[in-house]
Write an enzyme that holds these catalytic residues in place. Structure first.
Site, PDB file in Angstrom:
ATOM      1  N   HIS A   1      -0.811  -1.029  -5.875  1.00 18.84           N
ATOM      2  CA  HIS A   1      -0.299   0.518  -5.733  1.00 18.84           C
ATOM      3  C   HIS A   1      -0.122   0.730  -4.274  1.00 18.84           C
ATOM      4  O   HIS A   1      -0.725  -0.122  -3.207  1.00 18.84           O
ATOM      5  CB  HIS A   1      -1.218   1.936  -6.083  1.00 18.84           C
TER       6      HIS A   1
ATOM      7  N   CYS B   1       4.816   0.745  -4.296  1.00 20.87           N
ATOM      8  CA  CYS B   1       5.625   1.793  -3.598  1.00 20.87           C
ATOM      9  C   CYS B   1       5.347   2.021  -2.041  1.00 20.87           C
ATOM     10  O   CYS B   1       4.171   1.827  -1.570  1.00 20.87           O
ATOM     11  CB  CYS B   1       5.090   3.090  -4.472  1.00 20.87           C
TER      12      CYS B   1
END
Length: 490
Positions: free
Chosen positions: A323, A366
């Site tokens: 992430h 991301c």
């Protein structure tokens, strides 16, 4: 020559300039006679013994070479470079080439050079070398360097400064082609063993010695004829060398299971790790996979990796699957690691044996919480994400980070542009990594010589065509590569 004029020149020269003059005179004046010289007056005596100060032309050439043309007025000559003739000696192009390398070498690169030569030169020789000129002399004594033996020097320079290596390559291609088999002897009056007799007006040669001096044949170009580098040099400078097998390391950091409450587990990431391992193994890399690392573990693993000796490596690849948010990725403990912390262990300062070699970072994470929209924006209705494409997830996180710090020969392949999300299929892996590996495999086996930036452009195009949870994704490569990198199967 007037001793008063020479005394004035001596007063203007500092110790480093005197050392440079002594270095340039090696091979013209006997090396043993040059030992122990501390000031320019002592050097001038040696030059006078060899008849090199009769008309001031040789001294003028020396001053030109060390960029002290301002002192030529003391010789009552003009500031133009003196013309070469067959009647007097000129400086060795070999020594002038080495001096130019010394001029352009930074302190950092000098330390790298000493490190790279430590296995070939003794510790005493390394420690006694205060400047690159000292190191060149020690290399000559160890038979690692001579006017016709430059391969070791070229190989060492290529490890940390391609431009300095090109200087040597140019000399090898241009100067040595004139006579690659031997170094011409000096004219009689340039012998290193001349002795002054009687009133010094005559000289008697004892034994003739070999000089590094070669005739300087500068090419003349018209305004209509560009001065092009030799094709072999141009080709060498255009592509990174990939000669070792294995090519280097490919480190994959694969974070799937997260320990906190804010970040979900990353289903499908094992597919990314598997395909990266398969592709980069076939490209000749040794692949090492680290699963589920905390932020601290990511930092410590990369810091230790940066301390490795990469002399026998052509490149480094680091892939991080996790992430992320803008400027950072997350460890499994949900703490952030800034992108610049990923790259900093491998800068030329921290990993000198990686200097001048490509360092590739591929980040599947991301880089923000925004969605990228296409030509017809269509935000998803509540609950539509799970209904339309339940297998797609976002590699997003809640914290803002910092932008990456760049150094030469880095490439950072980001799954998405800043501020936006990237997508991952929980069954087949992430959109970006899977497309990256498809394109790498396609062009690794083709006859086309497509470089990594061309491959990443195709990745951008293919990923950009898709629609994910009614949104778009656009990868972003950032790079400071200085050459083309072509990856082929080994």
């Amino acid at each position: 020559m007037d001793r008063l004029k020479l005394s004035h020149i001596d007063e203007e020269l500092d110790s480093s300039e005197v050392a440079a003059l002594c270095f340039l005179c090696l091979g013209i004046v006997n090396r043993k006679r040059m030992e122990g010289i501390k000031d320019a007056k002592q050097l001038f005596l040696r030059l006078e013994e060899n008849g090199l100060l009769d008309d001031g032309a040789f001294l003028a050439e020396l001053l030109h070479t060390i960029r002290r043309a301002d002192l030529l007025s003391l010789l009552e000559t003009d500031s133009r470079r003196p013309e070469e003739t067959d009647a007097r000696p000129t400086l060795s192009p070999y020594r002038v080439m080495l001096y130019r390398i010394y001029e352009d070498m930074t302190t950092e690169n000098f330390e790298k050079m000493k490190f790279l030569l430590s296995s070939k030169l003794g510790r005493r020789q390394i420690e006694a070398s205060d400047t690159a000129l000292d190191l060149f002399v020690e290399m000559e004594k160890a038979d690692l360097l001579s006017p016709t033996k430059l391969k070791d020097m070229h190989a060492v320079l290529k490890e940390f400064d391609q431009q300095l290596a090109l200087t040597v390559k140019h000399y090898m291609d241009e100067v040595l082609q004139q006579n690659p088999t031997r170094v011409p002897p000096l004219p009689p009056r340039v012998s290193m063993d001349y002795q002054r007799v009687n009133n010094g007006s005559q000289q008697t040669p004892s034994t003739l010695s070999i000089s590094e001096t070669r005739p300087s044949r500068e090419r003349i170009y018209s305004d209509a004829q560009p001065n092009r580098q030799p094709s072999s040099v141009a080709n060498e400078m255009e592509y990174y060398d990939l000669n070792h097998n294995p090519r280097g390391l490919c480190v994959v950091i694969n974070n799937e299971k997260f320990l906190g409450e804010e970040l979900k587990d990353r289903g499908g990431t094992q597919e990314d790790a598997n395909v990266l391992q398969s592709v980069f193994s076939r490209l000749g890399f040794t692949v090492v996979v680290h699963n589920n690392l905390t932020a601290g573990s990511i930092q410590s693993e990369l810091t230790e990796l940066g301390k490795k000796d990469f002399l026998d490596h052509d490149a480094l690849v680091v892939c991080v699957l996790s992430h992320g948010e803008k400027g950072c990725v997350f460890g499994t403990d949900e703490k952030k690691v800034k992108l610049r912390e990923l790259t900093s262990p491998f800068t030329s300062k921290n990993a000198p044996t990686l200097a001048g070699k490509p360092k590739l970072f591929f980040i599947q994470a991301c880089q923000g919480g925004s969605y990228q929209e296409g030509a017809v924006p269509c935000p998803p209705r509540p609950g539509e994400e799970e209904v339309r494409e339940p297998s797609l997830e976002e590699d997003a996180g809640p914290v803002h980070g910092e932008t990456v710090a760049w150094d030469a020969d880095f490439l950072m392949g980001m799954a998405t542009v800043p501020e936006c999300k990237s997508f991952r299929n929980t069954s087949t892996g992430s959109i970006y990594i899977q497309e990256l590996c498809r394109q790498l495999m396609k062009y690794a086996k083709s006859e086309e010589k497509d470089d990594i930036l061309s491959v990443l452009t195709r990745v951008n195009r293919e990923v950009g065509k898709g629609e994910y949870l009614s949104h778009k994704q656009m990868p972003e490569p950032k790079y400071t590569l200085t050459k083309k990198l072509v990856l082929k199967y080994v």
